[in-house]
Motif scaffolding. Structure first.
Motif, short mmCIF file in Angstrom:
data_model
loop_
_atom_site.label_atom_id
_atom_site.label_comp_id
_atom_site.label_asym_id
_atom_site.label_seq_id
_atom_site.Cartn_x
_atom_site.Cartn_y
_atom_site.Cartn_z
N ILE A 9 9.02 16.02 -11.81
CA ILE A 9 8.76 17.26 -12.64
C ILE A 9 7.52 17.33 -11.57
O ILE A 9 6.55 16.75 -11.16
CB ILE A 9 8.24 16.10 -14.19
N ARG A 10 7.59 18.89 -11.71
CA ARG A 10 6.35 19.53 -10.52
C ARG A 10 5.38 20.30 -12.19
O ARG A 10 5.91 20.94 -13.10
CB ARG A 10 6.61 20.40 -10.17
N GLN A 11 4.35 20.42 -11.67
CA GLN A 11 3.48 21.50 -12.68
C GLN A 11 3.03 23.57 -12.07
O GLN A 11 3.01 23.44 -10.87
CB GLN A 11 2.42 20.86 -13.17
N ILE A 12 3.00 24.03 -12.96
CA ILE A 12 3.31 25.31 -13.04
C ILE A 12 2.30 25.31 -14.27
O ILE A 12 2.49 25.41 -15.29
CB ILE A 12 3.95 26.31 -12.85
N GLN A 44 15.54 27.39 -15.63
CA GLN A 44 16.02 27.50 -14.86
C GLN A 44 16.16 26.35 -13.70
O GLN A 44 15.78 25.20 -13.58
CB GLN A 44 15.20 28.57 -13.35
N ASP A 45 17.63 25.83 -12.97
CA ASP A 45 18.25 24.80 -12.60
C ASP A 45 17.82 25.03 -11.00
O ASP A 45 18.11 24.98 -9.99
CB ASP A 45 19.55 24.65 -12.28
N PHE A 46 16.28 24.23 -10.98
CA PHE A 46 15.88 24.46 -9.82
C PHE A 46 15.98 22.78 -9.27
O PHE A 46 16.28 22.07 -9.65
CB PHE A 46 14.25 24.41 -9.61
N LYS A 47 15.15 22.74 -7.90
CA LYS A 47 15.36 21.55 -7.13
C LYS A 47 14.27 20.36 -8.25
O LYS A 47 14.65 18.93 -8.36
CB LYS A 47 14.55 21.63 -5.73
N PHE A 48 13.21 20.35 -8.89
CA PHE A 48 12.95 19.43 -9.69
C PHE A 48 12.16 20.56 -10.77
O PHE A 48 12.70 21.52 -11.07
CB PHE A 48 10.83 19.86 -8.73
N ARG A 49 11.84 19.99 -11.90
CA ARG A 49 12.17 19.75 -13.33
C ARG A 49 10.45 20.53 -13.24
O ARG A 49 9.38 19.40 -13.20
CB ARG A 49 12.39 19.27 -14.34
#
Length: 379
Positions: A9-12, A44-49
């Motif tokens: 999990i990453r934060q935007i 979206q299907d990114f490398k990270f969520r």
């Protein structure tokens, strides 16, 4: 295909206006954020969520927002509006000052847009609110490029600081130099008034004739030292001088602005000397109640040490050569060692920390052989 829930999990964090832009009100902006920024990214299907959040709707830059701005893996900053939005610009400034992680700048394209001077050198992607899909594609592509390291990013603010470490240090040194100069000027003025009063008193009350060469602290001090036995017999009971407060000394002692700029042990010893000087001659009437010649001689001698040390510190702040700095340190240590108010007992604690102040004649020898101009006169 891996389960999205298993991805890291990453934060935007999204910085954007809340009230209105040229074409949208607060409800429109919230809808735009929810449906054209937050939802497409999280789906979206990114490398990270990615988890997408935005700041609150008030100009309340609290601890949580600062943490969010610092911790976010990516910040999207919407600069929309005819003029720079204070809330947005403030949060953007915090982000650029705290983190080297990516910032994606976007802005509603409108003919009335004023140039935002603060970020005029940065690229902000222009978009039309009527064509949100184009903006969504741009943001998604930006994120992919960052994930795949096709693009790199560093904060322009931190980049300047990194390249100019001396920028902050130089700023501190310049400030310290200016404050030292002000403190020196204050003590010199105090001493000049004292000297004039002393010379006038000795001439009028005791008939002392001073040679024309006695024009400053150094020459007066030499004259008194040469005639100390004779002058010590004079009755100075009617000589009265009171200095009052010296704000520049108080400011040095409260801020200790040489801390971190010079050798910490030397700074410790000098600060101890300043505290003692302040206590003896300024903040109390320790000497001012009985200004006999021996006390006058001591005051002038300690003031001479004070002015010479501060002069040499100002020179030291401008030096880069380690050898020259060490030469100055030895001279300053020798001056402080010659003090009669900051006694050897006062040095004991500092000596126990490893700073040898018993320099003896070595300081004089080093001063004579130094490769730089060690004019240690107090002027």
């Amino acid at each position: 295909m891996p389960n999205p829930r298993e991805k890291e999990i990453r934060q935007i964090f999204v910085i954007m206006p809340f009230v209105e832009t040229q074409t949208r009100n607060d409800s429109d902006l919230t809808y735009f954020y929810e449906n054209h920024i937050k939802a497409p990214i999280e789906a979206q299907d990114f490398k990270f969520r990615y988890q997408v959040r935005r700041s609150n709707t008030t100009f309340d830059i609290n601890a949580q927002i600062i943490k969010d701005l610092y911790n976010a893996d990516i910040v999207i900053c919407d600069l929309s509006g005819i003029k720079a939005n204070p809330n947005v610009m403030y949060e953007l400034g915090i982000r650029l000052a705290l983190s080297n992680e990516p910032v994606i700048l976007i802005r509603e394209d409108h003919k009335e847009n004023a140039k935002i001077f603060d970020i005029s050198g940065f690229y902000a992607h222009l978009y039309s609110p009527n064509k949100p899909a184009e903006l969504t594609r741009h943001i998604i592509q930006e994120i992919r490029d960052l994930e795949e390291e096709k693009k790199s990013y560093s904060s322009p603010v931190l980049e300047i600081v990194r390249k100019e470490v001396p920028l902050l240090q130089t700023s501190s040194m310049n400030r310290a130099d200016q404050l030292l100069a002000t403190m020196r000027q204050s003590i010199k003025m105090m001493t000049r008034l004292f000297n004039k009063t002393l010379i006038r008193h000795l001439a009028s009350e005791h008939g002392v004739e001073f040679p024309e060469s006695v024009v400053d602290l150094t020459s007066l001090l030499k004259y008194i030292e040469s005639n100390l036995e004779r002058l010590a017999k004079l009755d100075m009971a009617h000589f009265r001088v009171s200095f009052g407060t010296q704000p520049t000394l108080d400011y040095y002692l409260s801020n200790q602005y040489l801390n971190g700029l010079i050798d910490p042990k030397l700074e410790q010893v000098f600060t101890g000397f300043v505290i003692t000087y302040h206590s003896y001659f300024v903040s109390t009437n320790y000497y001012q109640g009985e200004w006999h010649i021996l006390n006058i001689h001591r005051f002038l001698g300690e003031t001479n040490i004070f002015l010479r040390c501060t002069k040499l510190f100002r020179i030291m702040l401008k030096l880069d050569d380690e050898k020259e700095i060490n030469e100055l340190k030895e001279v300053i240590k020798g001056l402080l060692k010659s003090s009669h108010i900051y006694s050897f007992e006062d040095y004991a604690q500092t000596q126990s920390t490893g700073m040898n102040l018993d320099t003896g004649s070595q300081d004089q020898n080093q001063a004579q052989s130094a490769s730089i101009n060690l004019d240690t006169s107090p002027s």
